[in-house]
Design a protein around this motif. Structure first.
Motif, PDB file in Angstrom:
ATOM      1  N   TYR A  27       0.824  -1.199   0.000  1.00 60.85           N
ATOM      2  CA  TYR A  27       0.000   0.000   0.000  1.00 60.85           C
ATOM      3  C   TYR A  27       0.868   1.264   0.000  1.00 60.85           C
ATOM      4  O   TYR A  27       0.634   2.189  -0.782  1.00 60.85           O
ATOM      5  CB  TYR A  27      -0.944  -0.012   1.204  1.00 60.85           C
ATOM      6  N   ALA A  28       1.884   1.298   0.862  1.00 61.38           N
ATOM      7  CA  ALA A  28       2.770   2.464   0.929  1.00 61.38           C
ATOM      8  C   ALA A  28       3.482   2.683  -0.397  1.00 61.38           C
ATOM      9  O   ALA A  28       3.582   3.813  -0.888  1.00 61.38           O
ATOM     10  CB  ALA A  28       3.777   2.286   2.069  1.00 61.38           C
ATOM     11  N   GLN A  29       3.968   1.599  -0.995  1.00 64.24           N
ATOM     12  CA  GLN A  29       4.683   1.680  -2.267  1.00 64.24           C
ATOM     13  C   GLN A  29       3.756   2.157  -3.393  1.00 64.24           C
ATOM     14  O   GLN A  29       4.114   3.021  -4.186  1.00 64.24           O
ATOM     15  CB  GLN A  29       5.264   0.302  -2.596  1.00 64.24           C
ATOM     16  N   LEU A  30       2.547   1.616  -3.458  1.00 68.35           N
ATOM     17  CA  LEU A  30       1.596   1.993  -4.505  1.00 68.35           C
ATOM     18  C   LEU A  30       1.124   3.432  -4.325  1.00 68.35           C
ATOM     19  O   LEU A  30       0.963   4.166  -5.306  1.00 68.35           O
ATOM     20  CB  LEU A  30       0.413   1.032  -4.537  1.00 68.35           C
ATOM     21  N   CYS A  31       0.899   3.847  -3.078  1.00 70.66           N
ATOM     22  CA  CYS A  31       0.493   5.236  -2.806  1.00 70.66           C
ATOM     23  C   CYS A  31       1.588   6.215  -3.227  1.00 70.66           C
ATOM     24  O   CYS A  31       1.300   7.257  -3.820  1.00 70.66           O
ATOM     25  CB  CYS A  31       0.194   5.430  -1.322  1.00 70.66           C
TER      26      CYS A  31
END
Length: 135
Positions: A27-31
């Motif tokens: 999630y952090a990477q995609l955001c």
């Protein structure tokens, strides 16, 4: 701003701390990617378990229906492995960004099969699927 749907996935069958940490990392990477490329987040899906687009569980079905009705039809995922060639005929046509393969936009899916209509009432778990343990 372009709207996008994020798709985080773990192949594990049970939700646990390790899976939760992995989904959080994705999630952090995609955001971060979405922010860097000026995408507005329309929806985020967290899926745990087998990716079977032909017989989708509740979360996968919500994801597919979301792609079908999305304003932009752009999905951002960590890897193309989440969209196997063998399953493309069950995925609505969309554009995808795959971080691991450095693919910024690629067409995935087809109009070959409509989404399954047999599941009208979905579970109360809107974005996270985890199999319940049977006693």
């Amino acid at each position: 701003m372009k709207a996008a749907v994020l798709f985080c996935h773990s192949d594990e069958q049970e939700l646990n701390k390790v899976v939760g940490k992995e989904l959080g990392r994705q999630y952090a990477q995609l955001c971060q990617y979405a922010n860097e490329h000026n995408f507005e987040l329309e929806q985020v899906f967290f899926h745990v378990g087998q990716l079977d687009y032909e017989h989708p569980d509740d979360v996968l079905l919500r994801f597919l229906r979301g792609l079908q009705s999305s304003r932009s039809r752009i999905v951002i995922a960590e890897t193309r492995d989440y969209f196997p060639e063998s399953q493309m005929r069950f995925i609505p046509p969309t554009q995808a960004c795959f971080l691991r393969e450095h693919i910024q936009q690629m067409k995935v899916g087809s109009r070959q099969h409509p989404l399954p209509a047999e599941k009208r009432n979905l579970s109360g778990k809107p974005y996270l699927y985890s199999k319940e343990k049977t006693r």
